[in-house]
Structures are given as structure tokens and as C-alpha cells.
Design an enzyme around this catalytic site. Structure first.
Site, short mmCIF file in Angstrom:
data_model
loop_
_atom_site.label_atom_id
_atom_site.label_comp_id
_atom_site.label_asym_id
_atom_site.label_seq_id
_atom_site.Cartn_x
_atom_site.Cartn_y
_atom_site.Cartn_z
N LYS A 89 42.71 34.78 33.29
CA LYS A 89 41.36 35.32 33.26
C LYS A 89 40.86 35.35 31.82
O LYS A 89 41.57 35.78 30.91
CB LYS A 89 41.37 36.73 33.86
CG LYS A 89 40.03 37.26 34.29
CD LYS A 89 40.20 38.54 35.08
CE LYS A 89 38.89 39.05 35.64
NZ LYS A 89 39.07 40.30 36.42
N GLU A 115 40.08 49.53 51.23
CA GLU A 115 39.37 50.79 51.40
C GLU A 115 39.75 51.51 52.69
O GLU A 115 39.80 52.75 52.73
CB GLU A 115 37.86 50.55 51.37
CG GLU A 115 37.31 50.13 50.02
CD GLU A 115 37.45 48.65 49.73
OE1 GLU A 115 37.06 48.22 48.63
OE2 GLU A 115 37.94 47.91 50.62
N ARG A 174 33.02 49.70 54.34
CA ARG A 174 34.15 49.02 54.97
C ARG A 174 35.12 50.01 55.62
O ARG A 174 35.96 49.60 56.42
CB ARG A 174 34.88 48.18 53.92
CG ARG A 174 33.95 47.38 53.05
CD ARG A 174 34.69 46.53 52.07
NE ARG A 174 35.19 45.32 52.73
CZ ARG A 174 35.83 44.35 52.11
NH1 ARG A 174 36.07 44.44 50.82
NH2 ARG A 174 36.25 43.29 52.76
#
Length: 630
Positions: A281, A366, A394
Site C-alpha cells: 500500500k 459488522e 449491515r
């Protein structure tokens, strides 16, 4: 003119030589740093997928081959390679979206920037191709190791493994999502990352046998035994292959040639294949490569040379939560923190540093976070689950059936509630109040400033027999809005006598209710209405669900109620207030100012509020119209 200027479609990418792809990758990195530093956006994820994306478009023929990017914050390179190179208004109204957008290109498929969905999308596309007999088309899903921690991804893998359809899964493994990837999957991928000597070791064995002149059959048996014995020791890809999915890798995701070779093998296989790409990254940008806090995942305007912000951020809502939850943790050893792969963005890093054994990052999960919190509450703890408001959508079933049904004392802290703007439709935290109002026993606070946020958090963790929710917006804090009066838990922040043409107002009284971040707009609306000869009361209750009885009573003492809320107006706080008042025979008319049921295009917060007629001038005009004063 560089190579990038000549790229108008993936066909142009496929015509490049190998040397030209290397030059193009370097040019794309320079472009991203320069452009995203001016506009803000997701810099780190895109710097990490440059070569990977080039290889994808050299092997697969988009849009005939469908490429789905999970989450989509790594799609800037894809945009560039499909002809979208004007980044001057990235994430601004009228400019490019920060995520894939069907309105922009036929090469974009999934617009929802919620994670862990790409495998299900690609599975569905592959099924459609199969049913239609289009067996020459391949569905490709690009998913990060962080998104693979989501349960939905594993539901998809379970189904994909039982199929023989043309589907390639590219795992972009950089060890991070917003934060370092955690959990058993992360440990497994780490083992794969650190044992890339497997193929090299076998190659060494082949060369050794060749030098010794060993007989062919002996050599075959020896190598076969070596490969079998080393498979789960040196390259333990068995977790994927045991599911029945062919595994290719690990592959250096920054080597275009290696990535092309792996992807062509996967494409030719004709059934589900996982290609495991190792990437870094922030690749090629020194400030991002050296950053350990992942500040370059998403940036505002920065100086490209240093990576430092152009304008330092003002002390914000998240910082207040970060400070207050640590203070609460010091007083309350039963308070624990839970988050879904967003420890730093939601402000839990200081709590984790002081209370590491009381902090749980569950990955992008979640649903698991909510139900695990219910279990912790049963065990005698008080969990504080901190997520972005849009992501609680969610886990609605878990909030309803696992937390509320069991009267579990769990506090949900919703960062970036209301209009966030520049990230577009899927990131606006506009659904929570209308959605959560139907959860039995749930109490929701929408603080308007720092003092009310701190107070709401302290009050929320004191509730041990029901879920509590504290929501606050993205960005800098507003100046404190003190109460001038308190009526049974409802803060009155202003009372205005008529200051304009009193005869025009005819002594009529208006109640203006500002929910959370719109308290300031409510104050401005109150002043404007007073200037039209009306008596005005401005209320800004911190706890808005269930609707306070004192607010219902107050509505009956006025001739009009105007509610302003930073959420969906249908079924929101204003609608609930009107319903409760009507149930008690109060016939005061109501004006509701809020967001429509719809998906909002990316723009700044102020632009969204103006477009949806949610300014003080709009609210004033609507109130005067309702009173027939315009």
C-alpha cells in the site's frame, strides 16, 4: 506527451510492450500523487495496485470480461486505463466519483463502496454468463485481504467453490484495509506471504537433479514427493484448495509480467481460481511507504513532496469521542471497545493503546461485532461498538434480534452520521435514525456540540438493559450551543420574541427543533422567523429517540413545528414527533426538513444540504408558507 495521455481504453493498454508498461506504471504513480494531493482522495490503496490493474486490463477484455473491485477505493488506476484522466474535480460535484460509477463508464460495475461484496457480485455475473451460454466471458473480482475478513465474502466463497464457472478472484494482499488486517485469515495470508520460496526451492531441486544426472523416473518421484511434503509446510495454500478453489501464487503484484502470467493461467483454467497478489500500500511514494498509521489510505489536500496536510485539521467530533471514551474506560473497567477494521478512523486507537485487552477489532464484520457485543453484555461487560453510520446498516438484524430482543446493554457510536458528501451515495450516514426508530427499547442521541457529545456518551454507557446509540457528523466541531432552558431533558437553546412586523405574525408561535448537527441551522431559522413577526422557540434535544415527552408537549404549545434533521425525513425524528403528537390529540401542523429517500450524488456537505433545501433560508421559507405568510 507521456504514455498515459495515449491511453483511452484497455485496448491501448494491451498494445504496449513490457518496457512500456513499466514506464506507464511510473507515470501513473506520479499522476496520482500530484492529482490526489490537490483534491484529496484514496491515495495509498491506488498506489498499491498500479501494476496489478495494468495486468488485469492486458489479460481481460473489459467490459466483455467483467471486473468488479471490492469496496472500489482502489479504482483510480482502473479509471485512468479506461479513459478517465481528468482528476481536477475528483470527488467534487460534477467531477469523477471516488468510487466506480456506472454513469461514468461501461467498465464500472459495482458502485456500492461497502466492503466484502465483490465475490457475490462476480459469482452472480458468472452464473448469468453460464445461463446465457456465454462461456468465453470471465468474471473477475479484485478483493483485498481486509475485505476477505467479512463474513459475506466467505458465504460467497462457499458457493463459488461448488461451481465450475469462469471466475477469477484476485486477492490484493497488502496486509491492511484501513488498519492492519487481523484474525485467522490474516495469519494464514501472512504465512503465504513469508513463504514465497516454495517455487524457488522446487526449481533448486530440479537443477540439482539435472546436475547429478538422476534417472528420469527417480527424478519425477523425488520431485513429486518433495512437492507434496513441502506443500503445507512451505506454501500452505490448502485453506483455499481444500475448499475446491484452484490457488495460484503468491505473485509479486508489482511485477506486470508475473501478474500477467498468473492471470492468463487463471483465465485459461475455466473454473474458479484464486490469484494471490502481494502488494504494498502506498507503493512508490515515500511518505506513504514510511507511514505506520495508514494516514495515506484517504487524504485531504496535502503537499505532494512531504505528504503533510495543506491545512491542519481542526479538532473534530471523532477526537472528542476518542478522548471521552478513554476517560470512561478509566472509570469503568467493564467498558470495552469494539470496531470493524476501523480502529484509527473511528478514534479508538487511544483506547486500544491504554486498554489493549479491552479492545476488539473484528475485521470487516459488522454483524459479528454487534452479536459478539451482545454476548459480552450477557457476560457482564458494557461494549461500545464504534463504526461509521453507513456501515451499521449491515448489522440491523443483529441490533434488532441479538441486542434489543435480549435487552443487552450495548452502545453503538456512529461516526460520520448524516451527510458526508464527497464519498457519494453509499457513505452518507443518512439512514440510521429512520431505521433504528423501530427497534424496541433503543435510545438514540444526536449531540449538537462537544459538551453534549461527552454527556451523551457518559449517559449511554450507564444504560445496561437496552441498546443505546450516539451519532455525530464528519468534520470539525462547531462552537458550543448552550441551553438557555431545560424542560424535562429537552434543551431549549433560544427563545425569540417577534422582532419584525408583529401584526404580520399575529402573535403566532413557532417551535423549531434542530437535531444534532442542524442545531446551528435551527438557530438561524429561529432568528429569521422572529424577524417576520413570529414568536419562536428553538429546541435542540440531545436524546431524540424515543421522542421525549417534553418535546411532544412543547409542540402542543405552538402553532407550527419545524423539524430539521440530518437524515432521511420519511420515518425520521420529525415524523415520529408528529405521530406522537397526533396520538395525544395535538393537531399542530408540522414542517419536516431533511433528506429524501434516495441516493445522493457526490458533492460537498454544504452543496448537498443546499441542493436538498436544508438551509436556514429554505426552512424559513417553508415555515412562512405553511403559515400563509408568503
Amino acid at each position: 506527451m507521456g504514455l498515459l495521455a495515449g491511453i483511452r481504453s484497455p485496448e491501448d493498454v494491451r498494445r504496449l510492450t513490457t518496457a512500456e508498461t513499466t514506464a506507464l506504471a511510473a507515470e501513473i504513480r506520479r499522476f496520482l500523487v500530484q492529482e490526489v494531493s490537490r483534491t484529496g482522495g484514496h491515495l495509498g490503496p491506488n498506489l498499491g495496485v498500479v501494476e496489478l490493474t495494468i495486468a488485469l486490463h492486458r489479460v481481460f477484455a473489459s467490459p466483455r470480461d467483467t471486473i468488479v473491485f471490492d469496496t472500489g477505493h482502489q479504482s483510480y488506476v482502473h479509471k485512468l486505463l479506461t479513459g478517465r484522466q481528468d482528476f481536477s474535480a475528483l470527488r467534487k460535484r460534477g467531477g469523477l466519483s471516488g468510487y466506480p460509477s456506472r454513469a461514468e463508464s461501461e467498465h464500472d460495475v459495482v458502485e456500492n463502496s461497502h466492503a466484502s461484496t465483490a465475490l457475490s457480485w462476480a459469482d452472480g455475473v458468472a452464473k448469468a454468463n453460464h445461463v446465457k451460454g456465454e462461456t468465453d466471458r470471465t468474471a473477475v473480482a479484485v478483493i483485498g485481504d481486509g475485505a476477505l475478513t467479512g463474513g459475506m465474502a466467505w458465504e460467497a466463497l462457499n458457493n463459488i467453490a461448488a461451481s465450475d464457472r469462469r471466475l477469477v478472484i484476485v486477492v490484493n494482499d497488502n496486509g491492511r484495509s484501513y488498519s492492519p488486517t487481523i484474525g485467522g485469515l490474516a495469519n494464514h495470508l501472512h504465512t503465504l506471504r513469508t513463504t514465497r520460496g516454495y517455487e524457488q526451492f522446487l526449481e533448486w531441486g530440479k537443477r540439482a537433479l539435472h546436475r547429478t544426472g538422476a534417472p528420469g523416473r527417480f527424478a519425477y518421484d523425488w520431485l513429486h514427493g518433495l512437492k507434496k511434503g513441502l506443500k503445507d509446510v512451505v506454501a500452505p495454500q490448502g485453506m483455499f484448495e481444500d475448499l475446491g478453489i484452484k490457488y495460484v501464487g503468491p505473485v509479486d503484484g508489482h511485477d506486470v509480467v508475473a501478474m500477467e502470467h498468473a492471470l492468463r493461467r487463471a483465465k485459461a483454467y475455466g473454473a474458479p481460481v484464486i490469484v494471490h497478489a502481494i502488494t504494498e500500500k502506498g507503493r512508490g511514494y515515500t511518505p506513504a511507504e514510511q507511514d505506520v498509521a495508514d494516514r495515506f489510505h484517504a487524504v485531504g489536500q496535502i503537499h505532494p513532496e512531504t505528504g503533510l496536510p495543506v491545512a491542519p485539521s481542526r479538532f473534530g467530533w471523532t477526537s472528542v469521542f476518542a478522548d471521552e471514551i478513554v476517560a470512561i474506560g478509566r472509570r469503568r473497567p467493564d467498558v470495552v471497545a469494539v470496531t470493524a477494521a476501523m480502529l484509527h478512523p473511528v478514534g479508538l486507537a487511544p483506547f486500544a493503546a491504554e486498554f489493549p485487552d479491552r479492545t476488539f477489532d473484528v475485521g470487516i464484520a459488522e454483524q459479528h461485532a454487534a452479536t459478539s457485543a451482545a454476548g459480552m453484555a450477557f457476560g457482564g461487560l458494557h461494549p461500545v461498538v464504534a463504526v461509521y453510520a453507513t456501515f451499521l446498516n449491515r448489522a440491523f438484524d443483529q441490533v434488532l434480534m441479538d441486542v434489543a430482543l435480549h435487552k443487552a446493554g450495548v452502545t453503538f457510536v456512529l461516526d460520520r452520521a448524516g451527510v458526508t458528501g464527497d464519498d457519494g451515495a453509499s457513505h452518507n450516514g443518512m439512514w440510521d435514525m429512520a431505521m433504528l426508530r423501530i427497534v424496541p427499547g433503543l435510545r438514540l442521541a444526536a449531540p449538537r456540540d462537544e459538551p453534549t457529545l461527552r454527556a451523551a456518551l457518559r449517559q449511554a454507557v450507564d444504560v445496561d438493559d437496552a441498546p443505546t446509540v450516539v451519532r455525530y457528523p464528519k468534520g470539525a466541531l462547531v462552537d458550543p450551543v448552550p441551553a438557555v432552558e431545560e424542560l424535562d431533558g429537552v434543551d431549549v437553546v433560544a427563545r425569540h420574541a417577534a422582532t419584525g412586523d408583529v401584526a404580520a405574525g399575529a402573535g403566532r408561535r413557532v417551535l423549531v427543533v434542530g437535531v444534532g448537527s442542524l442545531a446551528g441551522t435551527a438557530l438561524a431559522t429561529g432568528e429569521a422567523l422572529a424577524a417576520h413577526g413570529l414568536e419562536v422557540t428553538v429546541a435542540a434535544p440531545t436524546w431524540v429517540l424515543p421522542v421525549p415527552e417534553a418535546l411532544v408537549k412543547l409542540s402542543g404549545e405552538h402553532d407550527l413545528v419545524v423539524t430539521l434533521e440530518d437524515g432521511v425525513v420519511d420515518g425520521g425524528v420529525g415524523a415520529m414527533l408528529a405521530q406522537r403528537a397526533g396520538e395525544q390529540g395535538i393537531v399542530t401542523p408540522h414542517v419536516h426538513v431533511g433528506l429524501p429517500v434516495g441516493f445522493l450524488d457526490h458533492a460537498s456537505r454544504d452543496q448537498v444540504l443546499a441542493a436538498q433545501r436544508m438551509t436556514a433560508a429554505d426552512a424559513t421559507r417553508d415555515a412562512l408558507t405553511a403559515l400563509a405568510l408568503l
